[in-house]
Design an enzyme around this catalytic site. Structure first.
Site, short mmCIF file in Angstrom:
data_model
loop_
_atom_site.label_atom_id
_atom_site.label_comp_id
_atom_site.label_asym_id
_atom_site.label_seq_id
_atom_site.Cartn_x
_atom_site.Cartn_y
_atom_site.Cartn_z
N MET A 91 -8.03 3.36 9.24
CA MET A 91 -7.26 2.19 8.80
C MET A 91 -6.29 1.72 9.89
SD MET A 91 -6.33 2.75 4.81
CE MET A 91 -7.46 2.26 3.53
N GLY A 92 -5.40 0.82 9.52
CA GLY A 92 -4.39 0.35 10.48
C GLY A 92 -4.25 -1.16 10.50
N ARG A 93 -5.08 -1.80 9.72
CA ARG A 93 -5.11 -3.27 9.65
C ARG A 93 -5.23 -3.88 11.05
NH1 ARG A 93 -3.97 -5.86 4.50
NH2 ARG A 93 -2.00 -4.84 4.15
N ARG A 123 -4.20 7.81 3.17
CA ARG A 123 -2.93 7.44 2.52
C ARG A 123 -2.52 8.41 1.43
NH1 ARG A 123 -3.66 1.21 1.36
NH2 ARG A 123 -3.14 1.85 -0.75
N THR A 136 4.79 2.39 6.16
CA THR A 136 3.38 2.02 6.27
C THR A 136 2.66 3.04 7.14
OG1 THR A 136 1.76 0.52 7.24
CG2 THR A 136 3.96 0.32 8.11
N ILE A 137 1.47 3.39 6.72
CA ILE A 137 0.68 4.29 7.56
C ILE A 137 0.30 3.58 8.86
CG2 ILE A 137 -0.27 5.66 5.66
CD1 ILE A 137 -2.97 4.14 6.19
N ASP A 138 0.32 2.24 8.87
CA ASP A 138 -0.16 1.48 10.03
C ASP A 138 0.79 1.55 11.23
OD1 ASP A 138 -2.10 0.74 8.20
OD2 ASP A 138 -1.26 -1.24 7.83
N GLY A 152 0.85 -1.20 0.00
CA GLY A 152 0.00 0.00 0.00
C GLY A 152 0.88 1.24 0.00
O1 F6P Z 1 -1.35 -1.32 5.15
C1 F6P Z 1 -1.86 -0.09 4.73
C2 F6P Z 1 -3.35 -0.16 4.53
O2 F6P Z 1 -3.81 1.11 4.16
C3 F6P Z 1 -4.14 -0.72 5.72
O3 F6P Z 1 -4.33 0.24 6.73
C4 F6P Z 1 -5.40 -1.16 5.03
O4 F6P Z 1 -6.05 -2.19 5.72
C5 F6P Z 1 -4.90 -1.66 3.70
O5 F6P Z 1 -3.65 -1.06 3.47
C6 F6P Z 1 -5.82 -1.34 2.56
O6 F6P Z 1 -5.31 -1.95 1.42
P1 F6P Z 1 -5.80 -1.64 -0.06
O7 F6P Z 1 -5.17 -0.33 -0.48
O8 F6P Z 1 -5.29 -2.77 -0.85
O9 F6P Z 1 -7.29 -1.50 -0.04
#
Ligand code: F6P
Length: 341
Positions: free
Chosen positions: A169-171, A274, A125-127, A10
């Site tokens: 977000m943040g997984r 992001r 990573t933003i997470d 991402g």
């Molecule tokens: O790992 C960064 C992130 O933005 C997470 O916070 C989020 O769950 C995921 O990527 C989203 O992924 P995608 O851009 O594939 O939807």
């Protein structure tokens, strides 16, 4: 040396600042030559590269996204992926790679290093969930975006006497929720690290309404109710086996409306966290990571990742970043609880 640079996973604000610092110092101080691979590991697998010189990195410091493009391609899931990378590198005369990415990109970087392909890692990573580094760039920008949104939501929530649930977000890590919730004065913050009790949440919401204020709840996309499962966008897995999270905000807003009779709305901040220009903090961190990454490559210190420890940039083995997810300690979460309700 001829060095390849790629950005995988991402995207996040600050990637361009890293690329710029690597190339500026690499060319002007060390006299190295660079190729930029397109779309993460897809670039070296498919031989998609272009020359990367000082002219190509001019003006990109404040730009969000990545001039190289990104993808979640996993070379270990592509037929002969690693052999194809080797062929690309030898065909172009590229001797080493600098891979800028999160746990998945760095996981591949570590495996490739073990297989004799020289790689230096840069954590992004933003997470903010990578081990070995206190912060990743992109996180501060994501939190800044979320806080601006929360500040705005307070005023509209109060005008309408509504509960507003903000899904961030943040997984599987609650860093964005914790920081944006604290900075934005949220009345409830829910993180994946601690499954929440719906009854407690409802109590906080009611007590906030009782003081004539409208509740703002910040919920991480990976948060789960104590008696429930993760809410998923779809059951589909990406090339690294991750599910798509999302939907817990809507679920919670509906439960609040049912249980309190007060109007509730969910706001999903999604990819806006992001996008856009990195904050000054992220520009500085990303730039320092880039400068130290090219030093590590110049010294052929392969298999290392640059990391922030305190205020110093250090080098650690890549596997230290990916060994385990850096989640929010429960003691940090407990600090925030005093503001709930
Ligand atoms: O790992 C960064 C992130 O933005 C997470 O916070 C989020 O769950 C995921 O990527 C989203 O992924 P995608 O851009 O594939 O939807």
């Amino acid at each position: 040396m001829h060095i390849g640079v790629l950005t995988g996973g991402g995207d996040c604000p600050g990637l361009n600042a890293v690329i710029r610092a690597i190339v500026r110092k690499g060319v002007s101080v060390y006299g190295h030559e660079f190729s930029g691979f397109r779309d993460g590991w897809r670039g070296p697998v498919e031989g998609d590269a272009r020359p990367l010189g000082i002219a190509q990195v001019r003006g990109i410091l404040p730009r969000g996204g990545t001039i190289l493009g990104s993808s979640r391609t996993n070379p270990y899931k592509v037929e002969n992926g690693v052999d194809r990378i080797r062929e690309t590198l030898s065909g172009l005369g590229v001797e080493a790679l600098i891979a800028i990415g999160g746990e998945d990109t760095l996981g591949v970087a570590k495996k490739l290093t073990d297989e004799g392909i020289p790689v230096i890692g840069v954590p992004k990573t933003i997470d903010n969930d990578l081990g070995a580094t206190d912060y990743t760039f992109g996180f501060d920008t994501a939190v800044t975006v979320a806080v601006e949104a929360i500040d705005r939501l307070h005023t509209t929530a109060e005008s309408h006497h509504r509960a507003l649930v903000v899904e961030v977000m943040g997984r599987h890590a609650g860093w964005i929720a914790l920081h944006s919730g604290l900075a934005g004065g949220a009345n409830v913050i829910l993180v994946p690290e601690l499954p929440f009790d719906l009854d407690d949440v409802i109590k906080h919401v009611e007590s906030r309404f009782a003081t004539q204020y409208a509740p703002i709840l910040v919920v991480a996309e990976g948060a789960t109710p104590r008696q429930g499962a993760e809410v998923l966008k779809s059951g589909e897995l990406d090339a690294f086996g991750h599910v798509r999270l999302g939907g817990i905000g809507q679920w919670l807003a509906e439960r609040i409306e049912e249980r309190t009779g007060k109007e509730s709305r969910a706001v999903v901040l999604g990819h806006v966290q992001r996008g856009g220009s990195p904050t000054p903090f992220d520009r500085v961190l990303a730039t320092r990571f880039g400068l130290h990454a090219i030093d590590a490559a110049h010294e052929r210190d392969w298999g290392k990742m640059v990391a922030l420890q305190g205020t110093d940039i250090v080098r650690v083995p890549i596997e230290e970043a990916t060994r385990e997810l850096k989640t929010v300690p429960l003691s940090r979460y407990a600090e925030a609880e005093v503001f709930f309700g």
